[in-house]
Scaffold this motif. Structure first.
Motif: not given
Length: 208
Positions: A47, A51, A72, A75-76, A79, A96-97, A99-100, A103-104
């Motif tokens: 991520g 990201g 960021g 949202l992080s 998550i 997936w969570l 990974f994001f 990313a964030f």
């Protein structure tokens, strides 16, 4: 100080979770094998890998440093709170969570831009070094802090003289992550925006 603190809490996604405590957390709370947990933690790095450049591009296009960092942080926080508090989610969604989450939190890279753009040229190296110092210092403090929290929550169970921590122990100890990310989110409102100023400087150079 504000900028470096925000960078610090965003980097904890790596220094606190992916680098150290993520594997024991996932093996205990989600009952993953060590190899599965390691693979899941590696998605946080992936991520960041994707990201980091993407958030830099978005920052340049929108002429804003603050907005991507604020988003960021928010949202992080959401998550990692889901990952900590809802271990019944399936493994694919967990990956997936994570990974994001990486990313964030990679919006941390913009803190170096803010640190340099908010200071005169002769202080650029000092500002960058100080930001990096706070990032590393945060990991230095937070990593053993989680261990201390686990020891405080420990019920006394051992196997082969090794302490065994319960699922709830890890969940409670890991609440440090959403708490500090919320702090980072609040601090972003006190950051001085530099993206627009940088864009104006570029236009001035083109005119000259």
């Amino acid at each position: 100080w504000i900028n470096g603190t925000i960078a610090c809490v965003l980097y904890l996604s790596l220094s606190l979770f992916a680098e150290l405590w993520g594997i024991p957390f996932l093996t205990t709370v989600y009952a993953l094998s060590k190899s599965e947990a390691a693979n899941a933690c590696s998605l946080v790095y992936l991520g960041w890998l994707i990201g980091g450049p993407l958030v830099g591009y978005i920052s340049d296009v929108t002429h804003s440093r603050k907005i991507p960092i604020t988003v960021g942080c928010l949202l992080s926080t959401i998550i990692i709170s889901i990952v900590i508090c809802f271990p019944q989610i399936n493994i694919l969604l967990l990956k997936w969570l994570l990974f994001f989450f990486g990313a964030f939190t990679s919006a941390e890279v913009l803190c170096f831009a803010i640190g340099s753009e908010n200071n005169p040229k002769y202080l650029l190296a000092t500002a960058t070094a100080f930001t990096n110092f706070l990032i590393m210092f945060g990991g230095f403090i937070a990593q053993p802090m989680v261990g201390k929290f686990l020891d405080m929550l420990w019920s006394g169970n051992t196997i082969n003289n090794l302490r065994i921590y319960a699922k709830r122990d890890y969940q409670m100890a890991f609440l440090i992550l959403p708490v500090v990310l919320i702090l980072g989110f609040i601090l972003t409102f006190f950051l001085r925006e530099t993206g627009t100023k940088k864009n104006q400087n570029k236009k001035a150079m083109q005119i000259n």
